[in-house]
Design a protein around this motif. Structure first.
Motif, PDB file in Angstrom:
ATOM      1  N   THR A  67       0.848  -1.196   0.000  1.00  0.00           N
ATOM      2  CA  THR A  67       0.000   0.000   0.000  1.00  0.00           C
ATOM      3  C   THR A  67       0.886   1.249   0.000  1.00  0.00           C
ATOM      4  OG1 THR A  67      -1.491  -1.244   1.414  1.00  0.00           O
ATOM      5  CG2 THR A  67      -1.901   1.109   1.260  1.00  0.00           C
ATOM      6  N   ALA A  68       0.545   2.173  -0.893  1.00  0.00           N
ATOM      7  CA  ALA A  68       1.278   3.445  -0.945  1.00  0.00           C
ATOM      8  C   ALA A  68       0.626   4.401   0.046  1.00  0.00           C
ATOM      9  CB  ALA A  68       1.207   4.019  -2.350  1.00  0.00           C
ATOM     10  N   LEU A  69       1.403   4.866   1.002  1.00  0.00           N
ATOM     11  CA  LEU A  69       0.859   5.749   2.043  1.00  0.00           C
ATOM     12  C   LEU A  69       1.667   7.032   2.103  1.00  0.00           C
ATOM     13  CD1 LEU A  69       0.619   3.094   4.905  1.00  0.00           C
ATOM     14  CD2 LEU A  69      -1.321   4.070   3.681  1.00  0.00           C
ATOM     15  N   GLU A  70       0.958   8.122   2.409  1.00  0.00           N
ATOM     16  CA  GLU A  70       1.677   9.377   2.643  1.00  0.00           C
ATOM     17  C   GLU A  70       2.302   9.322   4.033  1.00  0.00           C
ATOM     18  OE1 GLU A  70      -1.471  12.119   2.302  1.00  0.00           O
ATOM     19  OE2 GLU A  70      -1.463  12.073   0.102  1.00  0.00           O
ATOM     20  N   THR A  71       3.282  10.186   4.269  1.00  0.00           N
ATOM     21  CA  THR A  71       3.944  10.205   5.581  1.00  0.00           C
ATOM     22  C   THR A  71       2.922  10.413   6.714  1.00  0.00           C
ATOM     23  OG1 THR A  71       5.971  11.017   4.595  1.00  0.00           O
ATOM     24  CG2 THR A  71       5.717  11.382   6.948  1.00  0.00           C
ATOM     25  N   ALA A  72       1.953  11.289   6.484  1.00  0.00           N
ATOM     26  CA  ALA A  72       0.940  11.547   7.534  1.00  0.00           C
ATOM     27  C   ALA A  72       0.172  10.260   7.855  1.00  0.00           C
ATOM     28  CB  ALA A  72      -0.004  12.651   7.083  1.00  0.00           C
ATOM     29  N   SER A  73      -0.052   9.418   6.854  1.00  0.00           N
ATOM     30  CA  SER A  73      -0.761   8.148   7.106  1.00  0.00           C
ATOM     31  C   SER A  73       0.130   7.160   7.844  1.00  0.00           C
ATOM     32  CB  SER A  73      -1.235   7.516   5.796  1.00  0.00           C
ATOM     33  OG  SER A  73      -2.084   8.394   5.135  1.00  0.00           O
ATOM     34  N   TRP A  74       1.422   7.189   7.585  1.00  0.00           N
ATOM     35  CA  TRP A  74       2.348   6.356   8.379  1.00  0.00           C
ATOM     36  C   TRP A  74       2.186   6.759   9.835  1.00  0.00           C
ATOM     37  CZ3 TRP A  74       7.388   3.702   7.228  1.00  0.00           C
ATOM     38  CH2 TRP A  74       7.439   3.213   5.920  1.00  0.00           C
ATOM     39  N   GLU A  75       2.176   8.071  10.068  1.00  0.00           N
ATOM     40  CA  GLU A  75       2.085   8.569  11.449  1.00  0.00           C
ATOM     41  C   GLU A  75       0.772   8.125  12.081  1.00  0.00           C
ATOM     42  OE1 GLU A  75       1.258  10.998  14.791  1.00  0.00           O
ATOM     43  OE2 GLU A  75       0.169  11.316  12.942  1.00  0.00           O
ATOM     44  N   SER A  76      -0.362   8.296  11.369  1.00  0.00           N
ATOM     45  CA  SER A  76      -1.646   7.958  11.993  1.00  0.00           C
ATOM     46  C   SER A  76      -1.786   6.440  12.175  1.00  0.00           C
ATOM     47  CB  SER A  76      -2.822   8.541  11.211  1.00  0.00           C
ATOM     48  OG  SER A  76      -2.789   8.090   9.895  1.00  0.00           O
ATOM     49  N   ALA A 107       1.610 -13.821   5.603  1.00  0.00           N
ATOM     50  CA  ALA A 107       1.737 -13.817   7.073  1.00  0.00           C
ATOM     51  C   ALA A 107       1.851 -12.394   7.642  1.00  0.00           C
ATOM     52  CB  ALA A 107       2.965 -14.629   7.489  1.00  0.00           C
ATOM     53  N   ALA A 108       2.230 -11.436   6.795  1.00  0.00           N
ATOM     54  CA  ALA A 108       2.407 -10.058   7.292  1.00  0.00           C
ATOM     55  C   ALA A 108       1.044  -9.448   7.627  1.00  0.00           C
ATOM     56  CB  ALA A 108       3.115  -9.226   6.227  1.00  0.00           C
ATOM     57  N   ASP A 109       1.024  -8.587   8.629  1.00  0.00           N
ATOM     58  CA  ASP A 109      -0.213  -7.888   8.985  1.00  0.00           C
ATOM     59  C   ASP A 109      -0.482  -6.756   7.997  1.00  0.00           C
ATOM     60  OD1 ASP A 109      -0.979  -9.112  11.666  1.00  0.00           O
ATOM     61  OD2 ASP A 109       1.148  -8.680  11.929  1.00  0.00           O
ATOM     62  N   ASP A 110       0.571  -6.179   7.474  1.00  0.00           N
ATOM     63  CA  ASP A 110       0.457  -5.094   6.494  1.00  0.00           C
ATOM     64  C   ASP A 110       1.590  -5.217   5.496  1.00  0.00           C
ATOM     65  OD1 ASP A 110      -1.734  -3.444   7.185  1.00  0.00           O
ATOM     66  OD2 ASP A 110      -0.601  -2.579   8.850  1.00  0.00           O
ATOM     67  N   LEU A 111       1.355  -4.667   4.321  1.00  0.00           N
ATOM     68  CA  LEU A 111       2.368  -4.614   3.272  1.00  0.00           C
ATOM     69  C   LEU A 111       2.432  -3.157   2.842  1.00  0.00           C
ATOM     70  CD1 LEU A 111       3.591  -7.300   2.171  1.00  0.00           C
ATOM     71  CD2 LEU A 111       2.073  -7.084   0.207  1.00  0.00           C
ATOM     72  N   TRP A 112       3.541  -2.495   3.125  1.00  0.00           N
ATOM     73  CA  TRP A 112       3.643  -1.066   2.793  1.00  0.00           C
ATOM     74  C   TRP A 112       4.706  -0.852   1.734  1.00  0.00           C
ATOM     75  CZ3 TRP A 112       3.696   2.107   8.048  1.00  0.00           C
ATOM     76  CH2 TRP A 112       2.475   1.909   8.703  1.00  0.00           C
ATOM     77  N   GLN A 113       4.415   0.097   0.869  1.00  0.00           N
ATOM     78  CA  GLN A 113       5.345   0.469  -0.187  1.00  0.00           C
ATOM     79  C   GLN A 113       6.104   1.737   0.223  1.00  0.00           C
ATOM     80  OE1 GLN A 113       4.156   2.939  -3.638  1.00  0.00           O
ATOM     81  NE2 GLN A 113       3.886   0.987  -4.677  1.00  0.00           N
ATOM     82  N   LEU A 114       7.367   1.823  -0.148  1.00  0.00           N
ATOM     83  CA  LEU A 114       8.135   3.052   0.091  1.00  0.00           C
ATOM     84  C   LEU A 114       8.115   3.935  -1.152  1.00  0.00           C
ATOM     85  CD1 LEU A 114      11.268   1.437   1.798  1.00  0.00           C
ATOM     86  CD2 LEU A 114       9.596   2.885   2.942  1.00  0.00           C
ATOM     87  N   SER A 115       7.912   3.280  -2.290  1.00  0.00           N
ATOM     88  CA  SER A 115       7.928   3.975  -3.586  1.00  0.00           C
ATOM     89  C   SER A 115       7.430   2.949  -4.594  1.00  0.00           C
ATOM     90  CB  SER A 115       9.381   4.376  -3.899  1.00  0.00           C
ATOM     91  OG  SER A 115       9.610   4.432  -5.284  1.00  0.00           O
ATOM     92  N   SER A 116       7.025   3.420  -5.772  1.00  0.00           N
ATOM     93  CA  SER A 116       6.634   2.428  -6.784  1.00  0.00           C
ATOM     94  C   SER A 116       7.877   1.900  -7.513  1.00  0.00           C
ATOM     95  CB  SER A 116       5.623   3.028  -7.765  1.00  0.00           C
ATOM     96  OG  SER A 116       6.153   4.205  -8.297  1.00  0.00           O
ATOM     97  N   LEU A 117       9.028   2.498  -7.208  1.00  0.00           N
ATOM     98  CA  LEU A 117      10.283   2.017  -7.797  1.00  0.00           C
ATOM     99  C   LEU A 117      10.806   0.837  -6.980  1.00  0.00           C
ATOM    100  CD1 LEU A 117      12.084   5.471  -8.188  1.00  0.00           C
ATOM    101  CD2 LEU A 117      10.877   4.205  -9.962  1.00  0.00           C
ATOM    102  N   THR A 118      11.583  -0.013  -7.622  1.00  0.00           N
ATOM    103  CA  THR A 118      12.282  -1.065  -6.882  1.00  0.00           C
ATOM    104  C   THR A 118      13.565  -0.463  -6.329  1.00  0.00           C
ATOM    105  OG1 THR A 118      11.448  -2.745  -8.381  1.00  0.00           O
ATOM    106  CG2 THR A 118      13.386  -3.337  -7.073  1.00  0.00           C
ATOM    107  N   LEU A 119      13.738  -0.555  -5.018  1.00  0.00           N
ATOM    108  CA  LEU A 119      14.926   0.011  -4.380  1.00  0.00           C
ATOM    109  C   LEU A 119      15.876  -1.105  -3.969  1.00  0.00           C
ATOM    110  CD1 LEU A 119      13.069   2.480  -1.960  1.00  0.00           C
ATOM    111  CD2 LEU A 119      13.924   2.965  -4.256  1.00  0.00           C
ATOM    112  N   GLN A 120      17.144  -0.841  -4.077  1.00  0.00           N
ATOM    113  CA  GLN A 120      18.142  -1.762  -3.541  1.00  0.00           C
ATOM    114  C   GLN A 120      17.880  -1.849  -2.036  1.00  0.00           C
ATOM    115  OE1 GLN A 120      20.928  -1.204  -1.560  1.00  0.00           O
ATOM    116  NE2 GLN A 120      22.269  -2.899  -2.087  1.00  0.00           N
ATOM    117  N   HIS A 121      18.052  -3.039  -1.430  1.00  0.00           N
ATOM    118  CA  HIS A 121      17.563  -3.205  -0.055  1.00  0.00           C
ATOM    119  C   HIS A 121      18.231  -2.283   0.970  1.00  0.00           C
ATOM    120  CE1 HIS A 121      21.016  -5.912   0.110  1.00  0.00           C
ATOM    121  NE2 HIS A 121      20.954  -5.842   1.428  1.00  0.00           N
TER     122      HIS A 121
END
Ligand SMILES: C[S@@+](CC[C@H](N)C(=O)[O-])C[C@H]1O[C@@H](n2cnc3c(N)ncnc32)[C@H](O)[C@@H]1O
Length: 146
Positions: A67-76, A107-121
């Motif tokens: 899920t793509a979330l804004e920073t404010a949604s990470w906080e809430s 098994a994860a409770d949530d799946l969050w995206q940091l970006s739609s790009l693939t990032l090196q780990h």
């Protein structure tokens, strides 16, 4: 609520090492953040260890399909998890070069995206730590996030 970040291998890239050290130092003033390095390997072994090391935690898997979330949604969302009272620790899971297994995603409770790009780990780890720092300052009403 404690936050644990579990990642395969230790950062080898100089910029990632510096970024990780910088944001962990900053986060130390805001709460209990723990970075756990596990042995690098293929998706199967890394995902199995990530699940083992996060047993009993609220698991948030970092994944480009998440899920793509804004920073404010990470906080809430993190504040809501904290308010629940039944969650002692949230574990953020960063996968291997080939990503998480399907089993881990289920098994994860949530799946969050940091970006739609693939990032090196290692870069994903630095981005995650910076977002956690941003969230921590946001919660305190400090002017870092704007
Ligand atoms: C090189 S990536 C894996 C890419 C792999 N092809 C896949 O399908 O997931 C290694 C790890 O970094 C993290 N990562 C990379 N890009 C990400 C993104 N955009 N959002 C969230 N996590 C990401 C994930 O935890 C991923 O398992």
């Amino acid at each position: 609520m404690r936050i644990r970040i579990i990642v395969a291998g230790k950062p080898a890239l100089a910029y990632a090492k510096a970024g990780v050290a910088e944001y962990l130092k900053r986060l130390g003033r805001y709460g209990n953040y723990e970075l756990v390095h596990i042995k690098a390997g293929d998706s199967e072994s890394v995902s199995a260890t990530l699940l083992e090391r996060s047993e009993g935690d609220y698991r948030i898997a970092l994944d480009e399909r998440g899920t793509a979330l804004e920073t404010a949604s990470w906080e809430s969302r993190l504040t809501s998890l904290e308010m629940r009272g039944d969650i002692k620790r949230v574990s953020f899971l960063i996968g291997a070069s080939d990503g998480h297994t399907e089993e881990l995603r289920k098994a994860a409770d949530d799946l969050w995206q940091l970006s739609s790009l693939t990032l090196q780990h290692e870069l994903a780890l630095v981005v995650l730590l910076e977002q956690l720092y941003r969230v921590a300052t946001l919660k305190r009403g400090e002017p870092y996030h704007r």
